[in-house]
Design a protein around this motif. Structure first.
Motif, PDB file in Angstrom:
ATOM      1  N   SER A 182     -40.002 103.832 -28.875  1.00 43.81           N
ATOM      2  CA  SER A 182     -40.467 102.461 -28.680  1.00 43.81           C
ATOM      3  C   SER A 182     -40.512 101.671 -29.992  1.00 43.81           C
ATOM      4  O   SER A 182     -40.727 100.463 -29.982  1.00 43.81           O
ATOM      5  CB  SER A 182     -41.851 102.449 -28.021  1.00 43.81           C
ATOM      6  OG  SER A 182     -42.835 102.918 -28.920  1.00 43.81           O
ATOM      7  N   THR A 183     -40.292 102.358 -31.122  1.00 46.63           N
ATOM      8  CA  THR A 183     -40.290 101.676 -32.421  1.00 46.63           C
ATOM      9  C   THR A 183     -38.921 101.070 -32.675  1.00 46.63           C
ATOM     10  O   THR A 183     -37.897 101.746 -32.560  1.00 46.63           O
ATOM     11  CB  THR A 183     -40.634 102.656 -33.560  1.00 46.63           C
ATOM     12  OG1 THR A 183     -41.932 103.197 -33.321  1.00 46.63           O
ATOM     13  CG2 THR A 183     -40.601 101.960 -34.906  1.00 46.63           C
ATOM     14  N   ARG A 184     -38.917  99.797 -33.010  1.00 49.38           N
ATOM     15  CA  ARG A 184     -37.682  99.100 -33.387  1.00 49.38           C
ATOM     16  C   ARG A 184     -37.815  98.722 -34.861  1.00 49.38           C
ATOM     17  O   ARG A 184     -38.754  98.017 -35.238  1.00 49.38           O
ATOM     18  CB  ARG A 184     -37.479  97.853 -32.529  1.00 49.38           C
ATOM     19  CG  ARG A 184     -36.040  97.393 -32.531  1.00 49.38           C
ATOM     20  CD  ARG A 184     -35.796  96.306 -31.498  1.00 49.38           C
ATOM     21  NE  ARG A 184     -35.802  95.037 -32.218  1.00 49.38           N
ATOM     22  CZ  ARG A 184     -36.439  93.952 -31.862  1.00 49.38           C
ATOM     23  NH1 ARG A 184     -37.151  93.923 -30.769  1.00 49.38           N
ATOM     24  NH2 ARG A 184     -36.392  92.865 -32.583  1.00 49.38           N
ATOM     25  N   TRP A 185     -36.909  99.210 -35.688  1.00 46.24           N
ATOM     26  CA  TRP A 185     -36.934  98.911 -37.111  1.00 46.24           C
ATOM     27  C   TRP A 185     -36.206  97.603 -37.353  1.00 46.24           C
ATOM     28  O   TRP A 185     -35.076  97.423 -36.912  1.00 46.24           O
ATOM     29  CB  TRP A 185     -36.326 100.062 -37.905  1.00 46.24           C
ATOM     30  CG  TRP A 185     -37.182 101.284 -37.786  1.00 46.24           C
ATOM     31  CD1 TRP A 185     -36.987 102.354 -36.971  1.00 46.24           C
ATOM     32  CD2 TRP A 185     -38.412 101.519 -38.469  1.00 46.24           C
ATOM     33  NE1 TRP A 185     -38.021 103.253 -37.117  1.00 46.24           N
ATOM     34  CE2 TRP A 185     -38.903 102.762 -38.037  1.00 46.24           C
ATOM     35  CE3 TRP A 185     -39.150 100.802 -39.421  1.00 46.24           C
ATOM     36  CZ2 TRP A 185     -40.087 103.296 -38.509  1.00 46.24           C
ATOM     37  CZ3 TRP A 185     -40.335 101.344 -39.891  1.00 46.24           C
ATOM     38  CH2 TRP A 185     -40.790 102.583 -39.434  1.00 46.24           C
ATOM     39  N   LEU A 186     -36.862  96.688 -38.067  1.00 43.12           N
ATOM     40  CA  LEU A 186     -36.361  95.326 -38.223  1.00 43.12           C
ATOM     41  C   LEU A 186     -35.787  95.007 -39.597  1.00 43.12           C
ATOM     42  O   LEU A 186     -34.819  94.267 -39.711  1.00 43.12           O
ATOM     43  CB  LEU A 186     -37.486  94.323 -37.924  1.00 43.12           C
ATOM     44  CG  LEU A 186     -38.183  94.475 -36.583  1.00 43.12           C
ATOM     45  CD1 LEU A 186     -39.371  93.538 -36.507  1.00 43.12           C
ATOM     46  CD2 LEU A 186     -37.193  94.211 -35.460  1.00 43.12           C
ATOM     47  N   ARG A 187     -36.418  95.548 -40.652  1.00 41.54           N
ATOM     48  CA  ARG A 187     -36.001  95.151 -41.990  1.00 41.54           C
ATOM     49  C   ARG A 187     -36.485  96.158 -43.024  1.00 41.54           C
ATOM     50  O   ARG A 187     -37.550  96.744 -42.878  1.00 41.54           O
ATOM     51  CB  ARG A 187     -36.583  93.779 -42.315  1.00 41.54           C
ATOM     52  CG  ARG A 187     -36.128  93.233 -43.636  1.00 41.54           C
ATOM     53  CD  ARG A 187     -36.556  91.790 -43.795  1.00 41.54           C
ATOM     54  NE  ARG A 187     -36.127  91.318 -45.097  1.00 41.54           N
ATOM     55  CZ  ARG A 187     -36.827  90.507 -45.861  1.00 41.54           C
ATOM     56  NH1 ARG A 187     -37.981  90.030 -45.435  1.00 41.54           N
ATOM     57  NH2 ARG A 187     -36.378  90.132 -47.024  1.00 41.54           N
ATOM     58  N   LEU A 188     -35.678  96.307 -44.069  1.00 38.62           N
ATOM     59  CA  LEU A 188     -36.018  97.179 -45.180  1.00 38.62           C
ATOM     60  C   LEU A 188     -36.045  96.353 -46.459  1.00 38.62           C
ATOM     61  O   LEU A 188     -35.118  95.585 -46.734  1.00 38.62           O
ATOM     62  CB  LEU A 188     -34.981  98.294 -45.318  1.00 38.62           C
ATOM     63  CG  LEU A 188     -35.135  99.205 -46.528  1.00 38.62           C
ATOM     64  CD1 LEU A 188     -36.401 100.039 -46.407  1.00 38.62           C
ATOM     65  CD2 LEU A 188     -33.915 100.098 -46.661  1.00 38.62           C
ATOM     66  N   ILE A 189     -37.102  96.510 -47.237  1.00 33.65           N
ATOM     67  CA  ILE A 189     -37.226  95.842 -48.538  1.00 33.65           C
ATOM     68  C   ILE A 189     -37.392  96.927 -49.597  1.00 33.65           C
ATOM     69  O   ILE A 189     -38.396  97.650 -49.593  1.00 33.65           O
ATOM     70  CB  ILE A 189     -38.438  94.889 -48.566  1.00 33.65           C
ATOM     71  CG1 ILE A 189     -38.319  93.852 -47.455  1.00 33.65           C
ATOM     72  CG2 ILE A 189     -38.561  94.221 -49.941  1.00 33.65           C
ATOM     73  CD1 ILE A 189     -39.619  93.137 -47.146  1.00 33.65           C
ATOM     74  N   VAL A 190     -36.411  97.069 -50.476  1.00 34.92           N
ATOM     75  CA  VAL A 190     -36.509  98.015 -51.578  1.00 34.92           C
ATOM     76  C   VAL A 190     -37.201  97.285 -52.719  1.00 34.92           C
ATOM     77  O   VAL A 190     -36.700  96.282 -53.226  1.00 34.92           O
ATOM     78  CB  VAL A 190     -35.128  98.540 -52.008  1.00 34.92           C
ATOM     79  CG1 VAL A 190     -35.251  99.442 -53.222  1.00 34.92           C
ATOM     80  CG2 VAL A 190     -34.471  99.279 -50.853  1.00 34.92           C
ATOM     81  N   GLU A 191     -38.353  97.781 -53.115  1.00 33.70           N
ATOM     82  CA  GLU A 191     -39.169  97.106 -54.113  1.00 33.70           C
ATOM     83  C   GLU A 191     -38.913  97.596 -55.529  1.00 33.70           C
ATOM     84  O   GLU A 191     -38.925  96.815 -56.471  1.00 33.70           O
ATOM     85  CB  GLU A 191     -40.648  97.273 -53.771  1.00 33.70           C
ATOM     86  CG  GLU A 191     -40.998  96.674 -52.428  1.00 33.70           C
ATOM     87  CD  GLU A 191     -42.391  97.038 -51.978  1.00 33.70           C
ATOM     88  OE1 GLU A 191     -43.235  97.408 -52.821  1.00 33.70           O
ATOM     89  OE2 GLU A 191     -42.647  96.949 -50.767  1.00 33.70           O
TER      90      GLU A 191
END
Length: 132
Positions: A71-80
């Motif tokens: 049920s988890t939908r991954w939307l965005r990744l931010i590499v800090e």
């Protein structure tokens, strides 16, 4: 697992097609850096590739099995931030925020991941809360 067409945008967010970004790494090509391994692992979470997640996890910390929440939908990744983890390093750290959505709403997961390179391949070791 939800297979992606090679021309589909890669979930990792670099803006490249999956077939020339994380796709080859999922298929067995080694990631050149710890950051790229982390991006490929995020993409594997996004498409549900548990086999790749287990293969890219260091044997010293790898769970015997992994079950993803469908049920988890991954939307965005931010590499800090990245620390070491280059093509000539043997260890590195990547701090990132992954944004996802579940039926309960939007969430953010922030982690400082630790990676090691052995015999030319990068592996995920573990992750901690970067605020600690």
């Amino acid at each position: 697992m939800t297979p992606l067409e090679p021309s589909a945008p890669c979930p990792c967010g670099l803006g490249n097609p999956y077939g020339s970004c994380c796709g080859p790494i999922h298929a067995g090509s080694p990631a050149p850096t710890a950051a790229q391994l982390m991006r490929s692992r995020y993409s594997a979470f996004a498409i549900g590739d548990t086999a790749y997640l287990l293969r890219s996890w260091h044997a010293s910390t790898r769970p015997s099995e992994l079950e993803l929440d469908e049920s988890t939908r991954w939307l965005r990744l931010i590499v800090e931030q990245t620390e070491a983890g280059g093509p000539f390093d043997t260890a590195g750290n990547v701090t990132f925020t992954a944004i996802g959505r579940t039926p309960d709403g939007r969430f953010e997961q922030r982690e400082r991941s630790r990676f090691v390179r052995e015999q030319g391949s990068w592996f995920y070791v573990d992750g901690t809360d970067p605020a600690i």
